[in-house]
Scaffold this active site. Structure first.
Site, mmCIF file in Angstrom:
data_model
loop_
_atom_site.group_PDB
_atom_site.id
_atom_site.type_symbol
_atom_site.label_atom_id
_atom_site.label_comp_id
_atom_site.label_asym_id
_atom_site.label_seq_id
_atom_site.Cartn_x
_atom_site.Cartn_y
_atom_site.Cartn_z
ATOM 1 N N ALA A 172 0.857 -1.185 0.000
ATOM 2 C CA ALA A 172 0.000 0.000 0.000
ATOM 3 C C ALA A 172 0.890 1.231 0.000
ATOM 4 C CB ALA A 172 -0.906 0.013 1.228
ATOM 5 N N LYS A 173 0.380 2.356 -0.499
ATOM 6 C CA LYS A 173 1.188 3.569 -0.610
ATOM 7 C C LYS A 173 1.599 4.083 0.765
ATOM 8 C CE LYS A 173 3.392 6.702 -2.853
ATOM 9 N NZ LYS A 173 4.669 6.308 -3.461
ATOM 10 N N VAL A 174 0.670 4.106 1.709
ATOM 11 C CA VAL A 174 0.991 4.512 3.079
ATOM 12 C C VAL A 174 0.996 3.269 3.946
ATOM 13 C CG1 VAL A 174 0.331 5.931 5.040
ATOM 14 C CG2 VAL A 174 -0.087 6.765 2.725
#
Length: 356
Positions: free
Chosen positions: A350-352
């Site tokens: 996931a991006k964060v």
């Protein structure tokens, strides 16, 4: 001059990552034109407080940027630095005495709970806290006393590219500001980065050598070591090739035994003292018949199996890592495409990343 890497429309695999790689020269110009005065102002305020030690806090790609800052701070300022173990405060509840300590937290999003919690704890423990993020409205920026916006713009691809190099440039300018410098050496970066990114066909040809690689070893010394670690991360998260990164010195202490003429070795050879320190390692690798890929000066590339010549003439050693990673980002992209995968969407990521 603008760079499109590569041309494509619609839902072409990797189009987001390739577009963000191409933004890096423009990001450098924006930082140098708009961001540098604010970075110098923050550096001047922190320098006046005379921190006795620096603690660097980060995860993933940002951890490699923090390692670069560690080399800068220790070499140029003689200021001792450490990399934080966040679980000592977030999991174990330790309460270290951080008076007169500068805590620098590097995070693209500024949203990971452990980074926010450890920075808040550091501030409560008496530290001077600085957040270096791509989001001035993030929770991390809110809990930090000082903030540097890396001005990279929204980054949508899961593999971080432009936020990594933007972090490096901002950290370089910050350290220069701590010692009263103006960071003028960085003025060459936008044009050189543009020229490197334009060499996509060259990298695509090189990538064909490694389409079926089962593992890679990446090594460097000095300022190039964070580049080796970041390149390994990029290869692993995009192409899923196990890529092991080692300081050249550590490589000789055991891991050299796994090097043969089948598994590729990528050497990041910084033009300067780091490259000189790596030379005995390169000699040993060639002696073992390693498939050696060099990113660095022309003479080093010509002595290897393959490589990418970096324009290092007149470029200060401490800013070469901002250029060194560019062909390796492209290599990770091209190897991934060649293997039939999409670098925009690595599995299970996931991006964060919300670690605690």
């Amino acid at each position: 001059m603008s760079v499109t890497y590569p041309a494509g429309e619609g839902e072409q695999p990797g189009r987001i990552m390739s577009g963000e790689m191409a933004e890096q020269p423009g990001t450098f110009r924006r930082i140098l034109d708009r961001g540098a005065p604010a970075i110098r102002a923050v550096a001047a305020e922190i320098a006046a407080r005379r921190p006795r030690f620096v603690l660097l806090t980060a995860r993933g790609t940002s951890d490699n940027a923090a390692l670069y800052a560690k080399y800068l701070l220790e070499i140029t300022l003689g200021l001792p630095c450490g990399l934080a173990s966040m679980s000592t405060t977030t999991a174990y509840g330790a309460k270290p005495d951080l008076r007169d300590v500068l805590v620098i937290t590097v995070s693209q999003s500024g949203g990971s709970p452990d980074l926010v919690a450890s920075t808040q704890a550091a501030r409560e423990a008496g530290a001077v806290t600085l957040a270096v993020t791509n989001n001035p409205d993030s929770p991390l920026a809110a809990v930090s006393e000082y903030h540097i916006d890396i001005l990279a713009g929204p980054e949508k691809a899961l593999p971080a590219t432009k936020t990594y190099t933007a972090s490096l440039l901002c950290l370089y300018l910050f350290v220069e500001g701590l010692r009263g410098g103006d960071g003028a050496a960085a003025a060459v970066l936008p044009d050189l980065a543009e020229a490197i990114l334009a060499r996509k066909d060259e990298v695509r040809t090189l990538a064909s050598r490694y389409r079926f690689a089962e593992r890679m070893v990446i090594t460097s010394r000095g300022y190039g070591y964070p580049t080796a670690k970041e390149a390994a991360l990029k290869l692993m998260e995009t192409s899923y090739i196990p890529a092991l990164s080692y300081s050249g010195a550590d490589l000789l202490h055991g891991p050299l035994a796994m090097v043969d003429n089948i598994s590729p070795v990528i050497a990041v050879v910084t033009d300067g003292r780091g490259g000189e320190a790596l030379q005995p390692v390169l000699d040993r690798l060639r002696g073992r018949g390693a498939d050696l890929f060099v990113v660095g000066p022309k003479a080093q590339v010509e002595a290897a199996s393959a490589g990418f010549v970096l324009p290092t003439a007149g470029v200060a050693e401490e800013i070469q890592p901002i250029l060194e990673i560019l062909p390796l980002q492209m290599l990770a992209y091209e190897v991934t495409i060649a293997r039939g995968q999409d670098p925009d969407a690595p599995r299970a990521l996931a991006k964060v990343t919300e670690t605690r």
